[in-house]
Design a protein around this motif. Structure first.
Motif, PDB file in Angstrom:
ATOM      1  N   GLN A 245       0.870  -1.180   0.000  1.00  0.00           N
ATOM      2  CA  GLN A 245       0.000   0.000   0.000  1.00  0.00           C
ATOM      3  C   GLN A 245       0.903   1.225   0.000  1.00  0.00           C
ATOM      4  N   GLY A 246       0.905   1.959  -1.103  1.00  0.00           N
ATOM      5  CA  GLY A 246       1.812   3.085  -1.231  1.00  0.00           C
ATOM      6  C   GLY A 246       3.247   2.603  -1.200  1.00  0.00           C
ATOM      7  N   SER A 247       4.038   3.193  -0.330  1.00  0.00           N
ATOM      8  CA  SER A 247       5.452   2.813  -0.227  1.00  0.00           C
ATOM      9  C   SER A 247       5.690   1.773   0.859  1.00  0.00           C
ATOM     10  N   LEU A 248       4.603   1.219   1.410  1.00  0.00           N
ATOM     11  CA  LEU A 248       4.720   0.291   2.529  1.00  0.00           C
ATOM     12  C   LEU A 248       4.236  -1.109   2.158  1.00  0.00           C
ATOM     13  N   PHE A 249       4.650  -2.072   2.974  1.00  0.00           N
ATOM     14  CA  PHE A 249       4.163  -3.440   2.879  1.00  0.00           C
ATOM     15  C   PHE A 249       3.564  -3.816   4.226  1.00  0.00           C
ATOM     16  N   ILE A 250       2.308  -4.247   4.201  1.00  0.00           N
ATOM     17  CA  ILE A 250       1.546  -4.489   5.422  1.00  0.00           C
ATOM     18  C   ILE A 250       1.275  -5.973   5.576  1.00  0.00           C
ATOM     19  N   GLY A 251       1.624  -6.518   6.743  1.00  0.00           N
ATOM     20  CA  GLY A 251       1.283  -7.896   7.049  1.00  0.00           C
ATOM     21  C   GLY A 251      -0.218  -8.015   7.269  1.00  0.00           C
ATOM     22  N   PRO A 252      -0.801  -9.194   7.047  1.00  0.00           N
ATOM     23  CA  PRO A 252      -2.256  -9.340   7.120  1.00  0.00           C
ATOM     24  C   PRO A 252      -2.854  -9.052   8.487  1.00  0.00           C
ATOM     25  N   ASP A 253      -2.091  -9.267   9.565  1.00  0.00           N
ATOM     26  CA  ASP A 253      -2.614  -8.976  10.890  1.00  0.00           C
ATOM     27  C   ASP A 253      -2.281  -7.556  11.340  1.00  0.00           C
ATOM     28  N   GLY A 254      -1.554  -6.827  10.489  1.00  0.00           N
ATOM     29  CA  GLY A 254      -1.255  -5.434  10.779  1.00  0.00           C
ATOM     30  C   GLY A 254      -0.161  -5.207  11.800  1.00  0.00           C
ATOM     31  N   LYS A 255       0.452  -6.285  12.277  1.00  0.00           N
ATOM     32  CA  LYS A 255       1.474  -6.136  13.312  1.00  0.00           C
ATOM     33  C   LYS A 255       2.819  -5.709  12.739  1.00  0.00           C
ATOM     34  N   ASP A 256       3.005  -5.969  11.458  1.00  0.00           N
ATOM     35  CA  ASP A 256       4.280  -5.612  10.833  1.00  0.00           C
ATOM     36  C   ASP A 256       4.012  -4.745   9.614  1.00  0.00           C
ATOM     37  N   ILE A 257       4.485  -3.505   9.663  1.00  0.00           N
ATOM     38  CA  ILE A 257       4.336  -2.567   8.545  1.00  0.00           C
ATOM     39  C   ILE A 257       5.731  -2.084   8.174  1.00  0.00           C
ATOM     40  N   GLN A 258       6.166  -2.407   6.948  1.00  0.00           N
ATOM     41  CA  GLN A 258       7.540  -2.123   6.540  1.00  0.00           C
ATOM     42  C   GLN A 258       7.591  -1.146   5.374  1.00  0.00           C
ATOM     43  N   SER A 259       8.577  -0.293   5.390  1.00  0.00           N
ATOM     44  CA  SER A 259       8.855   0.553   4.242  1.00  0.00           C
ATOM     45  C   SER A 259       9.538  -0.265   3.153  1.00  0.00           C
ATOM     46  N   ALA A 260       9.297   0.099   1.903  1.00  0.00           N
ATOM     47  CA  ALA A 260       9.966  -0.574   0.794  1.00  0.00           C
ATOM     48  C   ALA A 260      11.474  -0.396   0.855  1.00  0.00           C
ATOM     49  N   THR A 261      11.931   0.637   1.549  1.00  0.00           N
ATOM     50  CA  THR A 261      13.365   0.897   1.628  1.00  0.00           C
ATOM     51  C   THR A 261      14.015   0.276   2.862  1.00  0.00           C
ATOM     52  N   ALA A 501      -6.148 -11.559   5.022  1.00  0.00           N
ATOM     53  CA  ALA A 501      -6.363 -10.210   5.538  1.00  0.00           C
ATOM     54  C   ALA A 501      -7.847  -9.903   5.431  1.00  0.00           C
ATOM     55  N   ALA A 502      -8.455  -9.519   6.525  1.00  0.00           N
ATOM     56  CA  ALA A 502      -9.894  -9.268   6.545  1.00  0.00           C
ATOM     57  C   ALA A 502     -10.288  -8.288   5.444  1.00  0.00           C
ATOM     58  N   GLY A 503     -11.385  -8.601   4.779  1.00  0.00           N
ATOM     59  CA  GLY A 503     -11.837  -7.791   3.647  1.00  0.00           C
ATOM     60  C   GLY A 503     -12.497  -6.505   4.087  1.00  0.00           C
ATOM     61  N   ARG A 576      -9.854  -3.148   9.055  1.00  0.00           N
ATOM     62  CA  ARG A 576      -9.902  -4.611   9.084  1.00  0.00           C
ATOM     63  C   ARG A 576     -10.434  -5.107  10.424  1.00  0.00           C
ATOM     64  N   GLU A 577      -9.952  -4.498  11.505  1.00  0.00           N
ATOM     65  CA  GLU A 577     -10.410  -4.895  12.835  1.00  0.00           C
ATOM     66  C   GLU A 577     -11.896  -4.619  12.997  1.00  0.00           C
ATOM     67  N   ALA A 578     -12.346  -3.500  12.445  1.00  0.00           N
ATOM     68  CA  ALA A 578     -13.755  -3.122  12.577  1.00  0.00           C
ATOM     69  C   ALA A 578     -14.674  -4.064  11.813  1.00  0.00           C
ATOM     70  N   VAL A 579     -14.254  -4.464  10.607  1.00  0.00           N
ATOM     71  CA  VAL A 579     -15.115  -5.341   9.804  1.00  0.00           C
ATOM     72  C   VAL A 579     -15.196  -6.735  10.420  1.00  0.00           C
ATOM     73  N   ILE A 580     -14.119  -7.174  11.093  1.00  0.00           N
ATOM     74  CA  ILE A 580     -14.149  -8.461  11.794  1.00  0.00           C
ATOM     75  C   ILE A 580     -15.127  -8.392  12.966  1.00  0.00           C
ATOM     76  N   LYS A 581     -15.061  -7.284  13.704  1.00  0.00           N
ATOM     77  CA  LYS A 581     -15.948  -7.098  14.857  1.00  0.00           C
ATOM     78  C   LYS A 581     -17.405  -7.031  14.405  1.00  0.00           C
ATOM     79  N   GLU A 582     -17.642  -6.343  13.303  1.00  0.00           N
ATOM     80  CA  GLU A 582     -18.998  -6.188  12.788  1.00  0.00           C
ATOM     81  C   GLU A 582     -19.582  -7.518  12.328  1.00  0.00           C
TER      82      GLU A 582
END
Length: 584
Positions: A245-261, A501-503, A576-582
């Protein structure tokens, strides 16, 4: 699911675009019910940011919608010609199109509403019975618009759980290999990416030896889809659960968010993998100059042994004839993979929507057409992937039992879905031409393909029907060596190699023009350095290229872009957390 081309999602920004919207705002929208529709034939101009071809819709789809709505579709496709200039010019003129299929991100939806370029469909909404099944998805667009009303309907709506994989039987991006060559080298173990390359070298040697063709390569790459990063490398990141997403890479649980660099991060891991492949002679030397069309033709011609996506290799190689001989692309048993999977999106994919233009005539008829797109008949008919996803019953693609259950492909449908659909002739009374000629040009996925048809009780996707389970020699051999898996998703889930990753529907807010300008410079630098690192002659050159990139983007002001991307990533994780809760 095949994507003919990835659509560019670069949105108009800055003072110039703002001025165009200001001019457009001088127009007016009736925001009221239509005057009487005389039912006469109507040519509908469709501004379509997702379309990969333009002009008047032809063939069986044209015949179908002509008979149902007495309309002709004229597709205006910025992907084909003009890019964002088409959007800017038509917006300035105050008439984007009779129907509008476009992105909602970066504040575009809010601008469309303020500039009165799209119509509030509230007067027609009560009669849109199919769309109303996805009312929460519609409300998500209203929220994004910032003004009460029914301003658009998002694509990819669903009635399924957001934590279930939406791909059906196969993930979008995963390591697919020419299985017959993997078989011929003895089904060697593939522990990680390094051992994967060793196996691919054996496969490439075997393929060249058998065919006498030295232009067969494990990988054939291309640059067409590069955006913030090198897209082909980003696809490999998906093998390990990371979504760009943009310049980042996001793990499906959101715990790890990494820059492409990030040094040593997932993106650098993918680049290092491709660089090692290059050093081993496994990468097509045309990769830096060829486009998608050239590359996918090589896949069709058997010149490539790895498909980064299921929808690239399988549709072009896995014909019934080939599968009977054990030939084709199948999922590789990469032991350490954790393949990314999108969950179903109950709120729709809010990044793209369909709307009615404010200057359109006969808006009530257009609302009926939109509603039809979300009906079972419209869903079967309007899929536009050249792999043969569109399978309308009225075209003779499938039959059911007398109670409407147990769908089965006809001979025509089987060819459309699995065979030589490009040359499949359609009867003149149904529109004539070939099956491919008649595929919908809209490229708009109203409802997710693997959602459930309430009439049959099975998915819209024929690949998932009970009657269509693969029993080819290729599949049987693959399954026997993959724990008797029923399909790719079954294998990945059974072996805990699927990261869902939750839709969630999330659209990034409008970006400041200064940030956009800085981002543009950083994109160019990142993509250029990525390709240079892949073709670097040794480890030292590889490391230096990426080190220099980190220094350069910092000098260009990456800190400000990173802050925006991090905020957007955190917002996506919360969605993602909100849609799971809903859903609970």
């Amino acid at each position: 699911m095949e994507l003919k081309k990835i659509t560019t999602r670069v949105l108009a920004a800055g003072v110039a675009a703002a001025t165009l919207f200001s001019v457009a705002a001088c127009g007016s929208s009736s925001n009221s019910a239509d005057t009487k529709d005389d039912g006469s034939e109507m040519t509908v101009d469709v501004f379509d940011s997702l379309a990969n071809s333009q002009g008047v819709q032809k063939g069986w789809y044209a015949k179908l919608i002509k008979d149902k709505f007495n309309i002709k579709l004229n597709i205006i496709a910025p992907n084909v010609s003009g890019g964002d200039t088409v959007f800017d010019t038509r917006s300035a003129a105050g008439n984007l199109g009779d129907l509008v299929i476009t992105s909602t991100g970066n504040g575009r939806l809010n601008k469309l509403v303020k500039a009165k370029l799209i119509e509030d469909m509230t007067p027609y909404y009560s009669s849109m019975k199919n769309v109303k099944k996805y009312d929460n998805a519609v409300k998500s667009i209203t929220k994004e618009a910032g003004k009460d009303g029914v301003w658009g309907i998002p694509q990819a709506a669903s009635s399924q759980s957001p934590t279930d994989p939406s791909e059906g039987i196969e993930p979008g991006s995963a390591p697919y290999i020419r299985w017959e060559y993997y078989k011929e080298v003895g089904y060697p173990e593939i522990k990680d990416l390094d051992s994967f390359l060793d196996v691919l070298k054996q496969m490439q040697d075997k393929a060249r030896q058998e065919t006498g063709q030295n232009d067969i390569y494990a990988f054939s790459l291309f640059k067409d889809w590069d955006s913030d990063v090198m897209q082909n490398a980003a696809a490999i990141c998906s093998w390990y659960g990371y979504k760009q997403q943009g310049s980042l890479f996001i793990g499906p649980d959101g715990k790890d968010i990494q820059s492409a660099t990030k040094e040593g991060g997932i993106y650098q891991k993918a680049l290092a993998f491709l660089n090692k492949a290059e050093s081993m002679g496994l990468v097509d030397p045309d990769s830096t100059t060829q486009d998608w069309d050239t590359m996918q033709t090589k896949v069709s011609n058997g010149k490539t042994l790895v498909s980064l996506w299921s929808w690239l290799g399988k549709p072009r190689m896995n014909s019934n004839e080939n599968k009977a001989k054990g030939v084709g692309f199948m999922l590789a048993p990469l032991e350490d993979m954790d393949v990314y999977s999108d969950g179903f999106t109950p709120d729709g994919d809010g990044s793209y929507m369909i709307a009615i233009g404010s200057k359109a005539k006969n808006k009530a008829r257009l609302a009926k057409f939109i509603d039809w797109l979300y009906s079972p008949e419209g869903i079967y008919a309007s899929a536009s992937n050249a792999g043969g996803a569109a399978c309308p019953k009225d075209l003779g693609c499938f039959t059911t039992d007398s109670d409407g259950k147990n769908p089965k492909l006809t001979e025509f449908g089987n060819t459309a879905m699995n065979g030589d659909h490009a040359n499949l002739k359609v009867p003149a009374k149904l529109g004539g031409g070939t099956y491919d000629d008649g595929l919908s040009k809209l490229n708009f996925k109203a409802v997710q393909q693997n959602d459930i048809d309430p009439n049959t009780g099975e998915a819209y996707n024929a690949q998932m029907w009970k009657s269509e389970q693969d029993d080819s020699a290729l599949f049987k051999d693959w399954s026997a060596h993959m724990g008797n898996a029923k399909n790719d998703i079954d294998y990945l889930q059974t072996n805990n190699k699927l990261a869902v990753a939750a839709g969630a529907s999330y659209t990034a807010p409008e970006e400041d023009s200064t940030i956009s300008a800085t981002r543009s410079s950083i994109k160019s630098a990142t993509v250029q350095a990525s390709w240079q690192s892949v073709t670097a002659k040794n480890d030292a050159a590889f490391t230096k290229t990426l080190k220099d990139l980190r220094t350069k983007v910092d000098e260009l002001g990456y800190k400000s872009v990173l802050k925006v991307d991090q905020d957007n990533a955190k917002a996506l994780v919360k969605a993602r957390e909100a849609v799971i809760k809903e859903a609970k």
